[in-house]
Write a protein that holds these residues in place. Structure first.
Motif, PDB file in Angstrom:
ATOM      1  N   ALA A  53      -5.274  -0.585  -1.248  1.00 57.53           N
ATOM      2  CA  ALA A  53      -4.853   0.783  -0.953  1.00 57.53           C
ATOM      3  C   ALA A  53      -5.924   1.790  -1.337  1.00 57.53           C
ATOM      4  O   ALA A  53      -6.020   2.880  -0.758  1.00 57.53           O
ATOM      5  CB  ALA A  53      -3.548   1.103  -1.683  1.00 57.53           C
ATOM      6  N   PRO A 109      -4.409  -4.960   5.354  1.00 59.52           N
ATOM      7  CA  PRO A 109      -3.944  -4.515   4.032  1.00 59.52           C
ATOM      8  C   PRO A 109      -3.271  -5.592   3.199  1.00 59.52           C
ATOM      9  O   PRO A 109      -3.294  -5.527   1.974  1.00 59.52           O
ATOM     10  CB  PRO A 109      -2.985  -3.377   4.366  1.00 59.52           C
ATOM     11  CG  PRO A 109      -2.561  -3.623   5.780  1.00 59.52           C
ATOM     12  CD  PRO A 109      -3.752  -4.211   6.450  1.00 59.52           C
ATOM     13  N   SER A 116      -1.749  -4.020  -5.251  1.00 61.50           N
ATOM     14  CA  SER A 116      -2.220  -3.722  -3.890  1.00 61.50           C
ATOM     15  C   SER A 116      -3.505  -2.913  -3.956  1.00 61.50           C
ATOM     16  O   SER A 116      -3.580  -1.750  -3.526  1.00 61.50           O
ATOM     17  CB  SER A 116      -1.137  -2.968  -3.122  1.00 61.50           C
ATOM     18  OG  SER A 116       0.094  -3.657  -3.150  1.00 61.50           O
ATOM     19  N   HIS A 126       0.803  -1.218   0.000  1.00 64.86           N
ATOM     20  CA  HIS A 126       0.000   0.000   0.000  1.00 64.86           C
ATOM     21  C   HIS A 126       0.839   1.273   0.000  1.00 64.86           C
ATOM     22  O   HIS A 126       0.486   2.252  -0.667  1.00 64.86           O
ATOM     23  CB  HIS A 126      -0.928   0.002   1.223  1.00 64.86           C
ATOM     24  CG  HIS A 126      -2.041  -0.985   1.126  1.00 64.86           C
ATOM     25  ND1 HIS A 126      -3.198  -0.873   1.859  1.00 64.86           N
ATOM     26  CD2 HIS A 126      -2.198  -2.107   0.370  1.00 64.86           C
ATOM     27  CE1 HIS A 126      -4.013  -1.873   1.569  1.00 64.86           C
ATOM     28  NE2 HIS A 126      -3.412  -2.641   0.672  1.00 64.86           N
ATOM     29  N   ASN A 145      -7.130  -7.622  -0.294  1.00 57.89           N
ATOM     30  CA  ASN A 145      -7.194  -7.019  -1.621  1.00 57.89           C
ATOM     31  C   ASN A 145      -8.407  -7.517  -2.406  1.00 57.89           C
ATOM     32  O   ASN A 145      -8.980  -6.788  -3.217  1.00 57.89           O
ATOM     33  CB  ASN A 145      -5.915  -7.319  -2.402  1.00 57.89           C
ATOM     34  CG  ASN A 145      -4.753  -6.441  -1.962  1.00 57.89           C
ATOM     35  OD1 ASN A 145      -4.927  -5.270  -1.651  1.00 57.89           O
ATOM     36  ND2 ASN A 145      -3.568  -7.022  -1.929  1.00 57.89           N
TER      37      ASN A 145
END
Length: 271
Positions: free
Chosen positions: A101, A190, A98, A77, A194
């Protein structure tokens, strides 16, 4: 095609292997890594692909100077925040691995504006989940609902807030430790959520996508299940993806998804 990579961890190295095996070795490769990591990455590239014209840099200006046709972000991220806007503004398409994010609404807006200013495209791959094409199509309707359930072995949740809710090492049966929105899941997990972010972006949005995260000692891979209800269709999907070598948090199918995007850009047929 000249390919750029931001990051050179498990996803990047697996991707290079797929490109070699698939006969899609890029004409040139430029890899941006953290300062101090250049020599190690150069040595690894020379071992893995000695015939590939590869350049290793530690600065985004040097990445841009190499003028790659496509940049793949696979560094987490913070890399999306720090580097991707600059690449988009320079007019270079970026494939963001990613995806979680973008749960940061301000960052999502910034990336969209950067792509518009540079005349570039922000590409969000399907990653570890299937059926995103249909969900994105159905997302044009207002009444679309998505419920996602992500299940992984307990050790895949190590180092996350799941450790505060569960004794991961002592689990003997599946345990749900998180229920909430896709935005909450992507912010709190995180490296693990995803897929939830991808479904939210393709479908009803971060606040309207329901998420449950599960630790299951019997799981041999990363299981992604979701249900979609829309005026035009109703469907359910379950994928049991094998974890990447060296990173149990990431399904190896994520890398295959990136490979597909590259193949579709350079091949005579896109599917």
């Amino acid at each position: 095609m000249r390919l750029g990579l931001i990051g050179f961890g498990n996803i990047a190295t697996t991707l290079i292997g797929l490109l070699q095996n698939g006969g899609l070795v890029p004409e040139g490769l430029v890899v941006q890594v953290r300062p101090g990591c250049g020599d190690k990455v150069r040595a690894e590239l020379e071992t893995r692909c000695p015939d590939l014209a590869a350049e290793v840099v530690s600065d985004t200006d040097d990445l841009l100077a190499a003028r790659p046709d496509l940049v793949v972000e696979c560094a987490g991220h913070s890399a999306v925040t720090s580097y991707v806007p600059l690449v988009l503004q320079a007019g270079i398409d970026v494939l963001v691995v990613s995806v979680g994010a973008l749960a940061d609404a301000a960052l999502q807006t910034e990336l969209t504006k950067a792509a518009q200013q540079g005349g570039a495209r922000l590409i969000l791959p399907a990653g570890a989940v299937a059926g995103v094409d249909m969900l994105a199509a159905l997302g044009a309707a207002d009444a679309v609902s998505v419920r996602y359930r992500g299940t992984k072995p307990p050790q895949a949740w190590a180092g996350t807030p799941a450790e505060d809710a569960l004794d991961l090492a002592a689990l003997t049966e599946p345990a749900t430790f998180f229920t909430g929105t896709a935005r909450e899941a992507a912010r709190c997990y995180p490296k693990n959520a995803n897929v939830a972010a991808t479904l939210a972006l393709a479908g009803p949005g971060f606040e309207a996508t329901e998420v449950a995260l599960v630790a299951d000692p019997a799981a041999t891979g990363n299981i992604h299940e979701y249900d979609v209800e829309a005026p035009a269709a109703r469907y359910s999907i379950r994928i049991e993806g094998k974890p990447s070598t060296g990173n149990i948090k990431t399904s190896v199918t994520t890398v295959y998804s990136v490979f597909r995007e590259i193949r579709n850009r350079v091949g005579p047929v896109a599917i």
